[in-house]
Every structure is written in structure tokens, then in C-alpha cells.
Design a protein around this motif. Structure first.
Motif, PDB file in Angstrom:
ATOM      1  N   THR A 157       1.855  -1.431 -13.499  1.00 32.75           N
ATOM      2  CA  THR A 157       3.241  -0.752 -13.653  1.00 32.75           C
ATOM      3  C   THR A 157       3.447   0.481 -13.124  1.00 32.75           C
ATOM      4  OG1 THR A 157       2.452   0.034 -15.842  1.00 32.75           O
ATOM      5  CG2 THR A 157       3.530  -2.311 -15.624  1.00 32.75           C
ATOM      6  N   ASP A 158       2.459   1.361 -12.805  1.00 34.19           N
ATOM      7  CA  ASP A 158       2.667   2.523 -12.166  1.00 34.19           C
ATOM      8  C   ASP A 158       2.797   2.507 -10.392  1.00 34.19           C
ATOM      9  OD1 ASP A 158       0.044   1.765 -11.519  1.00 34.19           O
ATOM     10  OD2 ASP A 158      -1.016   3.234 -12.091  1.00 34.19           O
ATOM     11  N   HIS A 159       2.902   1.196 -10.038  1.00 34.25           N
ATOM     12  CA  HIS A 159       2.838   0.867  -8.674  1.00 34.25           C
ATOM     13  C   HIS A 159       1.545   1.177  -7.878  1.00 34.25           C
ATOM     14  CE1 HIS A 159       7.171  -0.218  -8.631  1.00 34.25           C
ATOM     15  NE2 HIS A 159       7.428   1.012  -9.453  1.00 34.25           N
ATOM     16  N   ARG A 160       0.399   1.422  -8.368  1.00 33.72           N
ATOM     17  CA  ARG A 160      -0.867   1.604  -7.898  1.00 33.72           C
ATOM     18  C   ARG A 160      -1.530   0.335  -7.813  1.00 33.72           C
ATOM     19  NH1 ARG A 160       0.488   6.734  -6.007  1.00 33.72           N
ATOM     20  NH2 ARG A 160       0.958   7.790  -7.873  1.00 33.72           N
ATOM     21  N   LEU A 161      -2.408   0.186  -6.849  1.00 30.89           N
ATOM     22  CA  LEU A 161      -3.293  -1.092  -6.695  1.00 30.89           C
ATOM     23  C   LEU A 161      -4.560  -0.852  -7.846  1.00 30.89           C
ATOM     24  CD1 LEU A 161      -3.727  -3.645  -5.192  1.00 30.89           C
ATOM     25  CD2 LEU A 161      -5.468  -2.325  -3.680  1.00 30.89           C
ATOM     26  N   TRP A 162      -4.722  -1.906  -8.457  1.00 27.33           N
ATOM     27  CA  TRP A 162      -5.730  -1.827  -9.604  1.00 27.33           C
ATOM     28  C   TRP A 162      -6.593  -2.987  -8.962  1.00 27.33           C
ATOM     29  CZ3 TRP A 162      -6.552   1.441 -13.771  1.00 27.33           C
ATOM     30  CH2 TRP A 162      -5.599   2.254 -13.902  1.00 27.33           C
ATOM     31  N   HIS A 163      -8.180  -2.816  -9.251  1.00 28.52           N
ATOM     32  CA  HIS A 163      -9.191  -3.629  -8.786  1.00 28.52           C
ATOM     33  C   HIS A 163     -10.087  -4.057 -10.057  1.00 28.52           C
ATOM     34  CE1 HIS A 163     -13.239  -3.800  -6.565  1.00 28.52           C
ATOM     35  NE2 HIS A 163     -12.631  -5.183  -6.532  1.00 28.52           N
ATOM     36  N   LEU A 214      -6.820   1.906  -7.176  1.00 27.90           N
ATOM     37  CA  LEU A 214      -7.308   2.344  -6.070  1.00 27.90           C
ATOM     38  C   LEU A 214      -5.916   2.968  -5.168  1.00 27.90           C
ATOM     39  CD1 LEU A 214      -9.087  -0.934  -4.755  1.00 27.90           C
ATOM     40  CD2 LEU A 214     -10.114   1.153  -5.550  1.00 27.90           C
ATOM     41  N   GLY A 215      -5.052   3.604  -6.167  1.00 25.12           N
ATOM     42  CA  GLY A 215      -4.116   4.277  -5.656  1.00 25.12           C
ATOM     43  C   GLY A 215      -3.143   3.399  -4.801  1.00 25.12           C
ATOM     44  N   GLY A 216      -2.340   4.184  -3.873  1.00 22.44           N
ATOM     45  CA  GLY A 216      -1.251   3.603  -3.009  1.00 22.44           C
ATOM     46  C   GLY A 216       0.015   3.641  -3.875  1.00 22.44           C
ATOM     47  N   LEU A 217       1.034   3.507  -3.322  1.00 20.76           N
ATOM     48  CA  LEU A 217       2.324   3.359  -4.116  1.00 20.76           C
ATOM     49  C   LEU A 217       2.960   2.283  -3.403  1.00 20.76           C
ATOM     50  CD1 LEU A 217       4.164   5.017  -5.998  1.00 20.76           C
ATOM     51  CD2 LEU A 217       5.065   6.144  -4.062  1.00 20.76           C
ATOM     52  N   SER A 270       8.690  -0.407   2.726  1.00 18.07           N
ATOM     53  CA  SER A 270       8.933  -1.549   3.428  1.00 18.07           C
ATOM     54  C   SER A 270       8.019  -1.826   4.565  1.00 18.07           C
ATOM     55  CB  SER A 270      10.140  -1.987   3.577  1.00 18.07           C
ATOM     56  OG  SER A 270      11.226  -2.194   2.658  1.00 18.07           O
ATOM     57  N   ALA A 271       7.088  -0.986   4.846  1.00 22.68           N
ATOM     58  CA  ALA A 271       5.859  -1.207   5.854  1.00 22.68           C
ATOM     59  C   ALA A 271       4.707  -1.965   5.317  1.00 22.68           C
ATOM     60  CB  ALA A 271       5.718  -0.039   6.636  1.00 22.68           C
ATOM     61  N   MET A 272       4.094  -2.333   6.022  1.00 19.26           N
ATOM     62  CA  MET A 272       2.722  -3.001   5.324  1.00 19.26           C
ATOM     63  C   MET A 272       1.548  -1.892   5.650  1.00 19.26           C
ATOM     64  SD  MET A 272       0.600  -6.709   6.494  1.00 19.26           S
ATOM     65  CE  MET A 272       0.135  -6.107   8.091  1.00 19.26           C
ATOM     66  N   TRP A 273       0.920  -1.773   4.264  1.00 21.94           N
ATOM     67  CA  TRP A 273      -0.136  -0.809   4.161  1.00 21.94           C
ATOM     68  C   TRP A 273      -1.338  -1.399   3.911  1.00 21.94           C
ATOM     69  CZ3 TRP A 273       0.299   4.570   4.362  1.00 21.94           C
ATOM     70  CH2 TRP A 273       1.588   5.067   4.627  1.00 21.94           C
ATOM     71  N   HIS A 274      -2.527  -0.825   4.503  1.00 25.23           N
ATOM     72  CA  HIS A 274      -3.759  -1.527   4.680  1.00 25.23           C
ATOM     73  C   HIS A 274      -4.874  -0.618   4.030  1.00 25.23           C
ATOM     74  CE1 HIS A 274      -7.411  -2.683   7.337  1.00 25.23           C
ATOM     75  NE2 HIS A 274      -7.617  -3.223   6.420  1.00 25.23           N
ATOM     76  N   LEU A 275      -5.601  -1.015   2.968  1.00 25.61           N
ATOM     77  CA  LEU A 275      -6.866  -0.450   2.317  1.00 25.61           C
ATOM     78  C   LEU A 275      -8.209  -1.211   2.428  1.00 25.61           C
ATOM     79  CD1 LEU A 275      -7.699   1.917   0.445  1.00 25.61           C
ATOM     80  CD2 LEU A 275      -7.565   0.243  -1.404  1.00 25.61           C
ATOM     81  N   GLY A 306     -19.702   0.831   1.654  1.00 23.31           N
ATOM     82  CA  GLY A 306     -20.001   2.033   1.207  1.00 23.31           C
ATOM     83  C   GLY A 306     -18.606   2.770   0.220  1.00 23.31           C
ATOM     84  N   ALA A 307     -17.634   2.586   0.645  1.00 19.28           N
ATOM     85  CA  ALA A 307     -16.222   3.551   0.057  1.00 19.28           C
ATOM     86  C   ALA A 307     -15.213   2.851   0.523  1.00 19.28           C
ATOM     87  CB  ALA A 307     -16.430   4.793   0.598  1.00 19.28           C
ATOM     88  N   TRP A 308     -14.067   3.178  -0.309  1.00 15.33           N
ATOM     89  CA  TRP A 308     -12.879   2.534   0.156  1.00 15.33           C
ATOM     90  C   TRP A 308     -12.226   3.391   1.218  1.00 15.33           C
ATOM     91  CZ3 TRP A 308     -10.951  -1.930  -1.091  1.00 15.33           C
ATOM     92  CH2 TRP A 308     -11.371  -2.592  -2.075  1.00 15.33           C
ATOM     93  N   ARG A 309     -11.510   2.917   2.256  1.00 14.55           N
ATOM     94  CA  ARG A 309     -10.837   3.617   3.415  1.00 14.55           C
ATOM     95  C   ARG A 309      -9.458   3.266   3.370  1.00 14.55           C
ATOM     96  NH1 ARG A 309     -15.254   6.773   4.109  1.00 14.55           N
ATOM     97  NH2 ARG A 309     -17.070   5.712   4.299  1.00 14.55           N
TER      98      ARG A 309
END
Length: 561
Positions: free
Chosen positions: A372-378, A391-394, A418-423, A428-431
Motif C-alpha cells: 500500500t506504500d507503492h514499494r516492492l515487498w519480497h 525492496l523500495g521503488g515507487l 509509466s516507464a518499465m523499471w528493473h531490479l 550477493g545483493a539487490w541492484r
């Protein structure tokens, strides 16, 4: 017949149907008769002399629904309208349409059968003369009928077709059908239904039927509404697929074989008691048998109450995991363990979007959702479920996730621009996040068919399918793959160089496009009526499992094997 006068007559008399000039109404008498082709049996003749009645049901019993239309009865089980052209092959068109519908109802198989094989290569023989439904269905029972791809209808004629001087109709030929066994579809049984209420009960509980009726000149100008004979001379007998009825409108609903330029896109309604439609017996077919080999099956309901598109993944042979958002906004999980479906189990969370799921090893699952905060959850499973991590993001869409190797995950979603975003997780880590551009009108889909290969798909602002891919060195695309998307796509790869993409299309039926290693194929209509985007997984080469939310909010499953 003067169609303009007919239109005025219908209006003045307040009839429930409308007329217009159609390709069929413009034909001369010979041309109109060529579109008919029923040779009435002795049973039909006896029924015409002594019409059937409606048996009285037991007191208080409800034996059939108030209305039925198999285009919208747990999905669409009626195949597309065809055109028999200048040939009296309507019986084969009506009977093959019936078998196609029963294959969809009984097996979830979407078939396109060969009217040429049914009419010209069977005991009927190479003629555009008429036939009857019991004889046609008996041929399908005994010898089967091949798929249209093995013997297309127009391949039975010369190009251009020539007139047979003995019949004044098109002249067809018997054409060979190589590898007939691999394409042959048959039925276990067929029957006739006479009683009026029994017909409605059959249509309500079992499926469509083939129906014969008398055709008069005004029928050729039918445009819409509930037809009843008003004017014009008798032309002959015709066969169609009857797909439903309406007690409120007091009519039968049927699919014709004169192309989509006639009637209501090729369909029509006809009033009870009109043109002997409910006098001649309805013909039925059951027990469709498919040839050995690969085919689509389903839909099956897996229950639940979904409030999002589902997502699916396989982490090993004969294993499938499916997730979706429930009415409590939590992620719910159902899985196939090789012997049966298990779950549902709640995995918690407070989801604003549909979840995504991927796997990079047997027994490993990674689930993503937008909160609900528009962030990515894992959250992930490896011997047990972890807690949720941010994992952040908006983000403004559901995510999509895939793994192209051990301990590797790539996640995609639409951003607030409206663009596509990539994580991505590199072991070893999230980029990321990195922007890949575009203007998305859907959540993205992603598949991978090799190490360091990614293929993403989105709905563009023109509702068409777009493709962007990582080839191991750089991002390529966007390329327009066309089609019409009514919702979020999904994608999967079953082997190197293979990609399958699914989405709700026109009319919200399931559509399928695929890359076979050399080019894009499809768009294939797989039927159904979807209330969401799609999810797909594959646990072996040439195996696909597709999932969607149905109109009743339950999870539905269709598979290719």
C-alpha cells in the motif's frame, strides 16, 4: 424480395426483428437455394405431420434454466462463424460446430474441424447436395473428422470454384488427408431430442445441438432481433447449431454458416414455433475423442475468491505454485504436488497489486508484491517462509519476476512515470532500480529461455503487445507484436529459443502468441471468459499451465500437454 419493402413491413407490424440487405438476400432464387442442404428424414416428415409437444414436468420441478447461451456459460464454448459458400453443406457445418462445442465443454479443447472432410470425404461423397444430421453424426462416430488445418474447406474446390452442371452448385473433390490418425476427432454417441422441454433441459444442462428448420425468403435479409416468418416463398431446409434459448424472449439462439456479414455477426434468434424449428428433432453428440498428441485442455475451476491476476511458477517436474491476492489483500498460495492441488494457504501481506512468483532452485520460491506504500515487498520460501522485506521503488503496477540461473532474480514493474523499471538480485545483493523506458498500460511480463537472456512484454497505450529483450549484452526493442490486450500479459519459456505469451484479448477470451525460434506465431484464441490478466508456468518442454480469474472470481486453469 424487395428488402426495403420488408423493412417497412416489419416496422409497421411491430415485429421483433429487423432486416437489411445482406449478401444472401441479394442472391437470386438459385443462389439462395444453394445455401440450404437438408434432406429431411422419415422421422422429420412424421414430426412435421404430428408436431411434438412439451411434456409436463413434475409439480414444482425446475428442469431447465430460464435462459442459456453457450457463448457465455462458464466461458465461450461456441467456435467462430464460418461460411459454407455456394454449397449445400450446411449439415456438416452444423454438426462439426456441435462437435467443436462439445469438445470445449467436455475436454476444454478448442477445435477447428474440417467440414470438407465431413461432407465430401465421407459416405456423403463429393457433392454439394444435401444430407441429414443423424447420418452426418454417424459418420463422425464411425470414421471421425479431421482438423480443418489438415483439410481446409476451400481446398475441396478448384480455384476458382467451378459449377457442377449436374447440380448447378459448386463442384467439390475428395482430397487426400495425410496423417489422418494424428488429426482425427470422433464421438462416442449421438441422439435425437424431440420433446420441447427436453430440448431446453439438454441445452441447459449438457450443451448445444444441431437443428434443422424451414427457410423462407425473408430469412435471408435477417439483421437482428427475434425472427418470425413474415413474407416470401419457401426455399428449403437448413441446418444450424442451436446454442441456447430465452424464455423471456420466447426464442431459440443459433449460429449460422453464412459468414459474419449475415445476421447478427452470423448468429440469430428465432421465435418458438417458427419455421418448424422446434418440430424437427434436435441432434446431439457426446463423448468427444481427440487424437493422440498435444492439445489444450481445461478450463478447470480451482476455487478461491481472487481480487487480482494470478501468477505461477514451476520449480521441478510436475510441480506448480500459484499465488493471487485474496479479498483480505493478503497473498494466497495454491500448489500442485504431482498428485493433487493443495491449499489455499495465506502468506499474509497487505497487497496493492497482484503478486509475482519465481523460482531459481527446487524447493525455492520468491514472491513479490506492491504494498500500500507503492514499494516492492519480497518474501521467500526455502525450508520455511521468511518475513516480508521491503525492496523500495515507487511502483504503479503489479511486478513480474523470473530467474535465469541459480541465485539470480530479475523483477520488473511499471513506475510512477509509466516507464518499465528493473531490479535484480545478482547472488550477493539487490541492484537497481534502473529505468528501461517505454510507456506501459499494463503490468509487465517476463520470461527467460537461457542464461543471461530476458524477454519482457507489456501492453502499450494503443492496447497492443510490445516486446523488449536483453540479449546478454544490451537491451533491445521495443518491438510491436500487435494484437489487442484487454489486461496484463504473462510469459514463460519451456525450452531454449521458445517463448509463450498469454493475455485476455477481444471479448476477454484467452489469447496466445509464441516465438518458435524463427518467428512469432498466433494470435490464437483459446476461449474462456477472463476477469483478470493471466499467469503461466511450464514444468517440461511442450507443457504449459495457464491461470486466470474467472467471472465468478475463482481461479481457473487451462493446460497444454
Amino acid at each position: 424480395m424487395n428488402v426495403d419493402e420488408l423493412i417497412k413491413d416489419l416496422s409497421q407490424r411491430g415485429k421483433r426483428w429487423t432486416a437489411r440487405k445482406t449478401p444472401q438476400s441479394e442472391l437470386d432464387e438459385e443462389g439462395q437455394k444453394a445455401l440450404l442442404g437438408v434432406v429431411f428424414t422419415q422421422t422429420d416428415i412424421e414430426l412435421r405431420a404430428n408436431p411434438p409437444t412439451a411434456s409436463a414436468p413434475p409439480a414444482g420441478a425446475v428442469t431447465f434454466d430460464p435462459a442459456v447461451d453457450w457463448r457465455n456459460k462458464g466461458g465461450n464454448h461456441v467456435t467462430s462463424v464460418k461460411d459454407q459458400k455456394y454449397c449445400g453443406s450446411c449439415v456438416s457445418f452444423g454438426c462439426t460446430a456441435l462437435v467443436e462445442s462439445m469438445a470445449s465443454i467436455e475436454l476444454g479443447a478448442l477445435l477447428d474441424l474440417s467440414e470438407a472432410d465431413s461432407h465430401f470425404n465421407s459416405a456423403h461423397g463429393p457433392s454439394c447436395g444435401g444430407w441429414n444430421t443423424p447420418a452426418c453424426l454417424e459418420e463422425i462416430r464411425l470414421r471421425g473428422v479431421v482438423k480443418d488445418a489438415a483439410l481446409p474447406y476451400m481446398s475441396a474446390f478448384d480455384n476458382p470454384p467451378v459449377i457442377d452442371p449436374t447440380t448447378s452448385l459448386w463442384k467439390p473433390y475428395v482430397r487426400p488427408t495425410p496423417d489422418r490418425a494424428a488429426n482425427q476427432v470422433s464421438i462416442d454417441s449421438h441422439d435425437l431430442v424431440v420433446d420441447i422441454n427436453a430440448r431446453k433441459q439438454y441445452l441447459s444442462k449438457v450443451g448445444p445441438a444441431a437443428a434443422c428448420f424451414d427457410v423462407y425468403e425473408d430469412f435471408y435479409a435477417y439483421s437482428g432481433g427475434v425472427y418470425e416468418h413474415v413474407s416470401g416463398v419457401f426455399r428449403g431446409g437448413h441446418c444450424v447449431e442451436v446454442i441456447g434459448y430465452s424464455e423471456a424472449e420466447q426464442c431459440w439462439i443459433a449460429k449460422n454458416s453464412w459468414g459474419t456479414a449475415w445476421g447478427d455477426g452470423g448468429f440469430f434468434k428465432i421465435g418458438y414455433g417458427q419455421c418448424n424449428f422446434d418440430v424437427y428433432a434436435f441432434a446431439t453428440a457426446k463423448g468427444v475423442k481427440l487424437p493422440a498428441g498435444l492439445s489444450w485442455r481445461g478450463w478447470e475451476s480451482l476455487g478461491g475468491v481472487l481480487t487480482s491476476s494470478p501468477a505461477a511458477v514451476s520449480w521441478d517436474q510436475n510441480r506448480i505454485d500459484v499465488v493471487a491476492r485474496g479479498t483480505d489483500t493478503a497473498v494466497w498460495h495454491r500448489w500442485w504436488d504431482g498428485t493433487g492441488w493443495r491449499g489455499w494457504e495465506s502468506l499474509g501481506g497487505s497487497c496493492q497489486s497482484a503478486p509475482a512468483i519465481c523460482s531459481w532452485a527446487p524447493g525455492r520460491l520468491d514472491i513479490f508484491t506492491v504494498g500500500t506504500d507503492h514499494r516492492l515487498w519480497h518474501r521467500w520460501f526455502q525450508g520455511g517462509w521468511s518475513n516480508w522485506e521491503s525492496l523500495g521503488g515507487l511502483l504503479s503496477s503489479a511486478p513480474a519476476a523470473v530467474s535465469w540461473g541459480p541465485n539470480r532474480i530479475d523483477v520488473f514493474a511499471r513506475g510512477m512515470d509509466s516507464a518499465m523499471w528493473h531490479l535484480w538480485w545478482d547472488g550477493g545483493a539487490w541492484r537497481g532500480w534502473e529505468s528501461l523506458g517505454g510507456i506501459l498500460d499494463s503490468a509487465p511480463a517476463v520470461a527467460s529461455w537461457a542464461q543471461n537472456r530476458l524477454d519482457t512484454f507489456v501492453k502499450g497505450t494503443d492496447s497492443q503487445l510490445y516486446h523488449k529483450w536483453w540479449d546478454g549484452g544490451a537491451w533491445r526493442g521495443w518491438e510491436n507484436l500487435g494484437g489487442y490486450l484487454g489486461g496484463d500479459p504473462s510469459a514463460v519459456s519451456w525450452d531454449a529459443g521458445r517463448i509463450d505469451v498469454f493475455y485476455p484479448g477481444q471479448g476477454f477470451s484467452l489469447r496466445h502468441r509464441w516465438w518458435d525460434g524463427s518467428g512469432w506465431r498466433g494470435e490464437e484464441d483459446l476461449g474462456g471468459q477472463l476477469a483478470s490478466g493471466t499467469g503461466v508456468s511450464s514444468w517440461a518442454p511442450q507443457r504449459l499451465d495457464v491461470f486466470a480469474e474467472g467471472m465468478d472470481s475463482a481461479l481457473y486453469h487451462k493446460w497444454y500437454a
